[in-house]
Write a protein that holds these residues in place. Structure first.
Motif, PDB file in Angstrom:
ATOM      1  N   ALA A 198     -55.535  46.049 -48.825  1.00 53.85           N
ATOM      2  CA  ALA A 198     -54.772  46.699 -49.428  1.00 53.85           C
ATOM      3  C   ALA A 198     -54.655  48.541 -49.729  1.00 53.85           C
ATOM      4  N   SER A 199     -53.955  49.620 -48.587  1.00 53.34           N
ATOM      5  CA  SER A 199     -54.705  50.771 -49.323  1.00 53.34           C
ATOM      6  C   SER A 199     -54.876  49.980 -50.875  1.00 53.34           C
ATOM      7  N   MET A 200     -55.543  51.690 -51.645  1.00 50.97           N
ATOM      8  CA  MET A 200     -55.917  51.378 -53.305  1.00 50.97           C
ATOM      9  C   MET A 200     -56.757  52.315 -53.386  1.00 50.97           C
ATOM     10  N   SER A 201     -56.828  52.201 -54.670  1.00 50.90           N
ATOM     11  CA  SER A 201     -58.054  53.242 -55.526  1.00 50.90           C
ATOM     12  C   SER A 201     -58.856  52.796 -56.731  1.00 50.90           C
ATOM     13  N   GLY A 242     -59.564  55.409 -51.914  1.00 47.24           N
ATOM     14  CA  GLY A 242     -59.001  56.215 -52.583  1.00 47.24           C
ATOM     15  C   GLY A 242     -57.555  56.694 -52.458  1.00 47.24           C
ATOM     16  N   TYR A 243     -57.416  57.847 -53.101  1.00 47.40           N
ATOM     17  CA  TYR A 243     -55.569  58.289 -53.269  1.00 47.40           C
ATOM     18  C   TYR A 243     -55.476  60.189 -53.171  1.00 47.40           C
ATOM     19  N   VAL A 244     -54.892  60.408 -52.973  1.00 44.70           N
ATOM     20  CA  VAL A 244     -54.122  62.060 -52.589  1.00 44.70           C
ATOM     21  C   VAL A 244     -53.144  62.047 -53.495  1.00 44.70           C
ATOM     22  N   SER A 245     -52.440  63.273 -54.169  1.00 45.35           N
ATOM     23  CA  SER A 245     -51.580  63.738 -54.781  1.00 45.35           C
ATOM     24  C   SER A 245     -51.181  64.450 -53.641  1.00 45.35           C
ATOM     25  N   GLY A 284     -61.543  44.705 -55.945  1.00 44.99           N
ATOM     26  CA  GLY A 284     -60.554  45.274 -56.923  1.00 44.99           C
ATOM     27  C   GLY A 284     -60.281  46.555 -56.754  1.00 44.99           C
ATOM     28  N   GLY A 285     -59.380  47.379 -57.761  1.00 46.53           N
ATOM     29  CA  GLY A 285     -58.500  48.178 -57.389  1.00 46.53           C
ATOM     30  C   GLY A 285     -57.011  48.264 -58.270  1.00 46.53           C
ATOM     31  N   TYR A 286     -56.283  49.238 -57.748  1.00 43.57           N
ATOM     32  CA  TYR A 286     -55.151  49.465 -57.773  1.00 43.57           C
ATOM     33  C   TYR A 286     -54.598  49.770 -56.737  1.00 43.57           C
TER      34      TYR A 286
END
Length: 405
Positions: free
Chosen positions: A67-70, A30-33, A85-87
């Motif tokens: 890879a680190s991704m969301s 996942g990710y944060v802002s 998958g993922g981005y």
């Protein structure tokens, strides 16, 4: 005063993976802002939540790290977490990794699946997965294709004519057989497939894989379909009896019985974060809204997993419209009870909540029951501590908003 280190929680995040295996909820990615920048969570960390004690713990991971991704799609088969998958910073992915969650020595070792037969899906994120007969069955998602890969299953959004690359939404079905390590695309035998989409949700009941909602272009949907996972035939859009949930994307759909699905949250067609919950009954073909859920805790791009007693555990996600205000990422765990708990569970909860009053009597319990009670005492101590922290945080944020205005 409780030691806050004991009651740590996984970091705020959206677009992550979460699964339940045994007594634990596992969270990865996942990710944060941070200051208007999207920051992916570390790829060498996995967080576990003990369902009995309510305690979180972070574990470092080794091996062939994804890879680190969301926007990846996570699913569990026989104690193994598969992530597809993922981005990430390099773009869209179509790589498949797995890690054994039932490790005996506490070591979580990622492996990249590279020796497989068949052709994997094209790179994409925000897809969905059904787990059926040891197979991972993927549907939809947003990603890219090259000119020679364009098919009817792809709705083009944008293109780079110089590089002959096209971005858009999918409605194709791909299967990875975990036993034979083989990718294949089943031949769809009949029925009308859903239109291409991403940020939809899916769930399995029996041999049917259900899909609800999602987004294509600027349209969010509230249609329900299923794919027969034995015959590979689509149902077409199911004509619901009565009222249906709003159009939405970034929501979750979770099986809670042999004939019922639980829908929660998402982002509405008018870009409003949702906090509503609905139950779909396949026998009556009706949706029923749950009116007792809190309306002040909206979530989108969260995860929802089924607990040991059919409770829904919603973790992470955002309380804001990610497309305009990407700041409201969450790390609290929302637990929704969809049916009465067992008598044992109710008694354990009662003792855990009233441990101070019952302190002199708890030690008289039989050893096995005592261990369960001690875990429940820890659970409710953690719940109360985190609620106090949440309230304090909200009060601080409200004071800051008032002073700023």
């Amino acid at each position: 005063m409780a030691d806050s280190r004991l009651f740590c929680v996984a970091e705020e995040r959206s677009g992550h993976c979460a699964v339940v295996d045994g007594n634990f909820l596992y969270v990865w990615g996942g990710y944060v802002s941070i200051e208007d920048n999207e920051v992916y969570l570390p790829n060498d960390e996995i967080w576990t939540y003990d369902i009995d004690s309510g305690l979180w713990r972070m574990h470092l991971m080794e091996g062939e790290l994804p890879a680190s991704m969301s926007g990846s799609c996570g699913a569990c088969v026989h104690g193994k977490l598969y992530v597809f998958g993922g981005y990430d910073d390099q773009g869209y992915s179509n790589r498949l990794y797995f890690v054994n969650l039932r490790t005996r020595d506490g070591t979580y070792l990622w492996e990249k699946l590279s020796s497989f037969a068949g052709q994997p899906p094209t790179p994409r994120d925000k897809l969905s997965c059904w787990v059926y007969k040891d197979r991972l069955i993927y549907f939809g998602g947003y990603g890219y294709r090259r000119h020679n890969e364009l098919q009817d299953c792809f709705d083009v959004h944008d293109a780079s004519w110089e590089e002959q690359i096209f971005w858009g939404w999918h409605n194709d079905v791909h299967v990875f057989d975990t036993k034979t390590q083989t990718w294949f695309q089943p031949e769809i035998k009949g029925g009308v497939p859903p239109q291409p989409r991403a940020a939809h949700t899916c769930a399995v009941l029996g041999n049917k894989g259900y899909i609800f909602g999602g987004r294509v272009l600027q349209t969010r949907m509230n249609d329900l379909h299923y794919l027969n996972l034995d015959t590979w035939t689509w149902s077409g859009k199911i004509q619901i009896n009565g009222e249906s949930p709003k159009h939405r994307s970034w929501h979750t759909l979770t099986p809670i019985a042999d004939d019922k699905l639980f829908l929660f949250g998402g982002l509405s067609a008018d870009n409003i974060p949702l906090s509503d919950g609905w139950i779909y009954n396949i026998i009556t073909n009706c949706w029923k809204q749950l009116v007792y859920l809190p309306k002040t805790r909206p979530r989108l791009w969260h995860t929802a997993c089924l607990g040991k007693e059919n409770e829904i555990m919603v973790f992470g996600g955002s309380k804001d419209d990610l497309l305009s205000l990407d700041t409201g990422h969450c790390n609290d765990l929302l637990i929704f009870q969809t049916q009465p708990y067992s008598l044992l569970r109710s008694c354990l909860d009662c003792i855990g909540k009233n441990a101070v009053i019952l302190k002199s009597q708890i030690s008289l319990l039989p050893p096995k029951l005592l261990q369960q009670v001690l875990k429940k005492i820890t659970f409710w101590t953690a719940v109360n501590h985190r609620e106090e922290q949440r309230v304090q945080k909200e009060e601080t944020e409200n004071k800051y908003q008032i002073s700023s205005s």
